[in-house]
Design an enzyme around this catalytic site. Structure first.
Site, PDB file in Angstrom:
ATOM      1  N   LEU A 156     -25.253 -12.779 -19.689  1.00  0.00           N
ATOM      2  CA  LEU A 156     -25.030 -11.567 -18.877  1.00  0.00           C
ATOM      3  C   LEU A 156     -24.348 -10.479 -19.689  1.00  0.00           C
ATOM      4  CD1 LEU A 156     -21.785 -11.210 -18.078  1.00  0.00           C
ATOM      5  CD2 LEU A 156     -22.301 -13.070 -16.528  1.00  0.00           C
ATOM      6  N   CYS A 266     -17.319 -10.027 -26.355  1.00  0.00           N
ATOM      7  CA  CYS A 266     -18.279 -10.939 -26.980  1.00  0.00           C
ATOM      8  C   CYS A 266     -18.632 -10.598 -28.424  1.00  0.00           C
ATOM      9  CB  CYS A 266     -19.547 -11.007 -26.139  1.00  0.00           C
ATOM     10  SG  CYS A 266     -19.258 -11.832 -24.561  1.00  0.00           S
TER      11      CYS A 266
HETATM   12  P1  NAD Z   1     -12.212 -14.517 -18.903  1.00  0.00           P
HETATM   13  O1  NAD Z   1     -11.059 -14.467 -19.819  1.00  0.00           O
HETATM   14  O2  NAD Z   1     -12.572 -13.316 -18.092  1.00  0.00           O
HETATM   15  O3  NAD Z   1     -12.020 -15.734 -17.870  1.00  0.00           O
HETATM   16  C1  NAD Z   1     -11.658 -17.022 -18.221  1.00  0.00           C
HETATM   17  C2  NAD Z   1     -10.958 -17.670 -17.024  1.00  0.00           C
HETATM   18  O4  NAD Z   1     -10.746 -19.052 -17.306  1.00  0.00           O
HETATM   19  C3  NAD Z   1      -9.581 -17.070 -16.716  1.00  0.00           C
HETATM   20  O5  NAD Z   1      -9.505 -16.679 -15.353  1.00  0.00           O
HETATM   21  C4  NAD Z   1      -8.613 -18.229 -17.033  1.00  0.00           C
HETATM   22  O6  NAD Z   1      -7.447 -18.229 -16.224  1.00  0.00           O
HETATM   23  C5  NAD Z   1      -9.499 -19.428 -16.740  1.00  0.00           C
HETATM   24  N1  NAD Z   1      -9.032 -20.688 -17.328  1.00  0.00           N
HETATM   25  C6  NAD Z   1      -8.449 -20.914 -18.535  1.00  0.00           C
HETATM   26  N2  NAD Z   1      -8.170 -22.225 -18.676  1.00  0.00           N
HETATM   27  C7  NAD Z   1      -8.595 -22.855 -17.561  1.00  0.00           C
HETATM   28  C8  NAD Z   1      -8.606 -24.195 -17.122  1.00  0.00           C
HETATM   29  N3  NAD Z   1      -8.113 -25.185 -17.878  1.00  0.00           N
HETATM   30  N4  NAD Z   1      -9.116 -24.484 -15.903  1.00  0.00           N
HETATM   31  C9  NAD Z   1      -9.605 -23.505 -15.120  1.00  0.00           C
HETATM   32  N5  NAD Z   1      -9.625 -22.198 -15.485  1.00  0.00           N
HETATM   33  C10 NAD Z   1      -9.137 -21.875 -16.684  1.00  0.00           C
HETATM   34  O7  NAD Z   1     -13.458 -14.969 -19.787  1.00  0.00           O
HETATM   35  P2  NAD Z   1     -14.989 -14.501 -19.651  1.00  0.00           P
HETATM   36  O8  NAD Z   1     -15.156 -13.122 -20.151  1.00  0.00           O
HETATM   37  O9  NAD Z   1     -15.476 -14.863 -18.300  1.00  0.00           O
HETATM   38  O10 NAD Z   1     -15.666 -15.471 -20.740  1.00  0.00           O
HETATM   39  C11 NAD Z   1     -15.773 -16.866 -20.522  1.00  0.00           C
HETATM   40  C12 NAD Z   1     -16.686 -17.441 -21.597  1.00  0.00           C
HETATM   41  O11 NAD Z   1     -18.015 -16.920 -21.437  1.00  0.00           O
HETATM   42  C13 NAD Z   1     -16.297 -17.111 -23.037  1.00  0.00           C
HETATM   43  O12 NAD Z   1     -16.620 -18.187 -23.861  1.00  0.00           O
HETATM   44  C14 NAD Z   1     -17.164 -15.925 -23.376  1.00  0.00           C
HETATM   45  O13 NAD Z   1     -17.421 -15.812 -24.743  1.00  0.00           O
HETATM   46  C15 NAD Z   1     -18.438 -16.264 -22.632  1.00  0.00           C
HETATM   47  N6  NAD Z   1     -19.240 -15.108 -22.244  1.00  0.00           N
HETATM   48  C16 NAD Z   1     -18.661 -13.978 -21.786  1.00  0.00           C
HETATM   49  C17 NAD Z   1     -19.450 -12.901 -21.397  1.00  0.00           C
HETATM   50  C18 NAD Z   1     -18.829 -11.613 -20.907  1.00  0.00           C
HETATM   51  O14 NAD Z   1     -19.537 -10.625 -20.856  1.00  0.00           O
HETATM   52  N7  NAD Z   1     -17.555 -11.581 -20.557  1.00  0.00           N
HETATM   53  C19 NAD Z   1     -20.838 -12.994 -21.464  1.00  0.00           C
HETATM   54  C20 NAD Z   1     -21.411 -14.184 -21.919  1.00  0.00           C
HETATM   55  C21 NAD Z   1     -20.599 -15.240 -22.310  1.00  0.00           C
HETATM   56  C1  UDX Z   2     -22.994  -8.600 -24.742  1.00  0.00           C
HETATM   57  C2  UDX Z   2     -24.452  -9.066 -24.745  1.00  0.00           C
HETATM   58  O1  UDX Z   2     -25.302  -7.927 -24.572  1.00  0.00           O
HETATM   59  C3  UDX Z   2     -24.678 -10.087 -23.639  1.00  0.00           C
HETATM   60  O2  UDX Z   2     -26.000 -10.571 -23.686  1.00  0.00           O
HETATM   61  C4  UDX Z   2     -23.696 -11.236 -23.845  1.00  0.00           C
HETATM   62  O3  UDX Z   2     -23.847 -12.207 -22.826  1.00  0.00           O
HETATM   63  C5  UDX Z   2     -22.273 -10.727 -23.877  1.00  0.00           C
HETATM   64  O4  UDX Z   2     -22.140  -9.715 -24.885  1.00  0.00           O
HETATM   65  P1  UDX Z   2     -21.533  -6.927 -23.277  1.00  0.00           P
HETATM   66  O5  UDX Z   2     -20.506  -7.107 -24.338  1.00  0.00           O
HETATM   67  O6  UDX Z   2     -21.124  -7.075 -21.858  1.00  0.00           O
HETATM   68  O7  UDX Z   2     -22.753  -7.939 -23.499  1.00  0.00           O
HETATM   69  O8  UDX Z   2     -22.141  -5.444 -23.392  1.00  0.00           O
HETATM   70  P2  UDX Z   2     -23.297  -4.760 -24.287  1.00  0.00           P
HETATM   71  O9  UDX Z   2     -24.110  -3.922 -23.393  1.00  0.00           O
HETATM   72  O10 UDX Z   2     -24.007  -5.735 -25.118  1.00  0.00           O
HETATM   73  O11 UDX Z   2     -22.455  -3.789 -25.228  1.00  0.00           O
HETATM   74  C6  UDX Z   2     -21.546  -4.281 -26.184  1.00  0.00           C
HETATM   75  C7  UDX Z   2     -21.002  -3.150 -27.018  1.00  0.00           C
HETATM   76  O12 UDX Z   2     -22.037  -2.612 -27.846  1.00  0.00           O
HETATM   77  C8  UDX Z   2     -20.455  -1.966 -26.221  1.00  0.00           C
HETATM   78  O13 UDX Z   2     -19.256  -1.520 -26.804  1.00  0.00           O
HETATM   79  C9  UDX Z   2     -21.533  -0.925 -26.327  1.00  0.00           C
HETATM   80  O14 UDX Z   2     -21.027   0.392 -26.237  1.00  0.00           O
HETATM   81  C10 UDX Z   2     -22.068  -1.201 -27.717  1.00  0.00           C
HETATM   82  N1  UDX Z   2     -23.458  -0.744 -27.913  1.00  0.00           N
HETATM   83  C11 UDX Z   2     -24.475  -1.316 -27.205  1.00  0.00           C
HETATM   84  C12 UDX Z   2     -23.736   0.250 -28.861  1.00  0.00           C
HETATM   85  O15 UDX Z   2     -22.830   0.769 -29.514  1.00  0.00           O
HETATM   86  N2  UDX Z   2     -25.045   0.621 -29.049  1.00  0.00           N
HETATM   87  C13 UDX Z   2     -26.079   0.061 -28.369  1.00  0.00           C
HETATM   88  O16 UDX Z   2     -27.235   0.455 -28.616  1.00  0.00           O
HETATM   89  C14 UDX Z   2     -25.783  -0.934 -27.402  1.00  0.00           C
END
Ligand code: NAD
Ligand code: UDX
Length: 444
Positions: A156, A266
């Site tokens: 996402l 990320c």
């Molecule tokens: P986040 O920091 O927003 O949320 C993590 C949550 O996990 C927090 O609420 C924290 O309190 C909780 N937590 C920590 N230890 C715990 C435990 N032992 N039991 C239950 N809950 C616990 O993190 P996020 O942005 O949702 O990212 C989560 C993972 O998904 C990461 O590995 C990240 O790289 C990956 N990811 C994030 C995104 C994104 O866009 N944010 C997209 C794709 C993948």
């Molecule tokens: C990214 C990946 O797109 C998603 O698939 C993964 O699961 C999590 O990491 P996100 O970090 O939420 O998602 O946002 P994204 O739209 O990818 O943008 C990331 C950064 O790149 C932002 O700071 C954005 O401004 C920058 N960006 C994106 C650019 O500078 N140029 C572009 O053309 C696109």
């Protein structure tokens, strides 16, 4: 199906809400008691378009529950999602302590077969660690229970997270054997209607797929930022170049927007983690190192442009900053380019008047109260008496401002645009000094 999600952050909460929306019975566990309490009061801890209605309606329907009671969570679902954070540790590797803590919790409480699904972004080999950890704890408990470990990374994008989860382009599932496939197909069946989006593979390939995807996207951005810097030196316009190369379907228009550097939770951390993984395996990842270095430098682009115009000492100057979040439609400030900008401006003696549609509370939480920082109630208020305007994030509401008003409010008609929102020629005609990315006004 009964599903448990550990971690109610950006990924866990959105995934849980979307699974509940299609009818699954979802229990969410978090160690952050305040977050759980707020959710139970109907307060959604993050800004994500479309999230509030589905959390609220499914919570009211009893299909989405929030608790800190881990034992209850383990008992509830056959499916146990791990969606906790994997932040960088001191050397940039992904820190697995939260993932392994959840594995420990599941192993300590499980009384029947569980499918443990890793949704967090984790280095190759983590599923092996999770598996071993669970085996160890079960052995210590003296119980013999079967379980599967599955790698199911999340793709996402923040700001579009609900839509991305509702209509995923692909669902990557890494397994050790065929056993979990029927359950995984049943879980995702509502999202897999038109054509089969589920791609099954071994766990290590699934883990690497996630890093490879993010690193490829980050590479596209750093490449374009490098071309933008070159365009400035050569007197070319990167926006024309972007359209020119994007029209080649092998390149495409996505993720080739130059700017003031990529941020978010990320790309920076995942590029860094894959560099560490490579190095730990005796490989020097030259492309990834360059991607990271170009991005780190690009985050200084806006402060460099400001200093090239006003001089290195910005004492007594005030700047309006539009956009603080790392991208539009989120309140997330993790690794946002705005943070480098703010800190550089303050270090050079300037004050800042900033506005962001969603991220002001988070900015306040990070920086607290400072005499050189005002969070303005509107984008217009941020302009009042400022020496120049700096744009960091391309929120829709910044795209067609009242330029007469902007000019009237600023002491100098100068705009530094980190997202190339405007036509340089038009702004010049209106009497602005307009600095953008890769569009002239070169700073060597
Ligand atoms: P986040 O920091 O927003 O949320 C993590 C949550 O996990 C927090 O609420 C924290 O309190 C909780 N937590 C920590 N230890 C715990 C435990 N032992 N039991 C239950 N809950 C616990 O993190 P996020 O942005 O949702 O990212 C989560 C993972 O998904 C990461 O590995 C990240 O790289 C990956 N990811 C994030 C995104 C994104 O866009 N944010 C997209 C794709 C993948
Ligand atoms: C990214 C990946 O797109 C998603 O698939 C993964 O699961 C999590 O990491 P996100 O970090 O939420 O998602 O946002 P994204 O739209 O990818 O943008 C990331 C950064 O790149 C932002 O700071 C954005 O401004 C920058 N960006 C994106 C650019 O500078 N140029 C572009 O053309 C696109």
């Amino acid at each position: 199906m009964k599903v448990t999600v550990f971690g109610i952050g950006y990924v866990g909460l959105v995934q849980a809400a979307v699974l509940a929306e299609v009818g699954h019975d979802v229990v969410c566990i978090d160690v952050n008691a305040e977050r759980v309490e707020k959710l139970n009061q109907g307060i959604i801890p993050i800004y994500e378009p479309g999230l509030t209605p589905i959390v609220t309606s499914n919570f009211q329907a009893g299909r989405l529950r929030f608790t800190t009671d881990a034992a209850f969570g383990v008992e509830h679902g056959v499916i146990q999602f791990i969606a906790v954070g994997t932040p960088p540790d001191e050397d940039g590797s992904a820190d697995l302590k939260y993932v392994l803590a959840v594995a420990n919790t599941i192993a300590s409480h499980m009384k029947s077969h569980k499918v443990v699904i890793d949704k967090s972004t984790v280095p190759v080999g983590t599923a092996d660690k999770v598996k071993k950890h669970i085996e160890q704890v079960l052995a210590e408990r003296g119980v013999s229970l079967s379980f599967d470990v599955v790698s199911n990374p999340e793709f996402l994008k923040e700001g579009a997270a609900v839509a991305d989860c509702m209509r995923p382009e692909r669902i990557i599932v890494g397994t050790y054997n065929d056993a979990p496939e029927p359950l995984m197909r049943e879980l995702y069946e509502p999202f897999n209607r038109n054509h089969d989006k589920m791609i099954f593979m071994d766990v290590r390939s699934a883990e690497l797929t996630k890093y490879a995807a993010n690193c490829m996207l980050a590479t596209k951005i750093s490449f374009m930022n490098e071309m933008a810097n070159l365009a400035e030196l050569l007197g070319a316009d990167i926006e024309a170049v972007r359209k020119g190369i994007g029209s080649d379907s092998r390149i495409g228009y996505h993720f080739i927007y130059p700017g003031c550097g990529y941020g978010g939770s990320c790309f920076p951390k995942d590029v860094q983690a894959l560099i560490r993984t490579s190095e730990q395996n005796g490989y020097t990842p030259k492309i990834l190192q360059a991607v990271e270095a170009v991005n780190n430098k690009q985050k200084y682009k806006l402060p460099t442009l400001v200093k090239s115009h006003f001089g290195d000492d910005l004492t007594g100057k005030t700047f309006a900053v539009w956009g603080l979040s790392f991208k539009p439609n989120t309140d997330d400030m993790r690794e946002a380019s705005s943070r480098v900008l703010l800190e550089e401006l303050w270090a050079a003696g300037a004050s800042v008047q900033a506005f962001d549609p969603q991220a002001m509370e988070e900015t306040q939480r990070i920086y607290g109260v400072r005499s050189d920082f005002i969070l303005s109630g509107t984008k217009e208020a941020a302009l009042q008496g400022a020496d120049g305007l700096i744009i960091c994030t391309e929120w829709q509401q910044f795209k067609a401002p009242d330029f007469d008003l902007v000019k009237q409010q600023l002491k100098q008609a100068v705009i530094f645009d980190g997202r190339n929102l405007f036509d340089p020629e038009r702004l010049k005609q209106r009497g602005f000094h307009y600095y953008a990315i890769g569009r002239g006004e070169s700073v060597k």
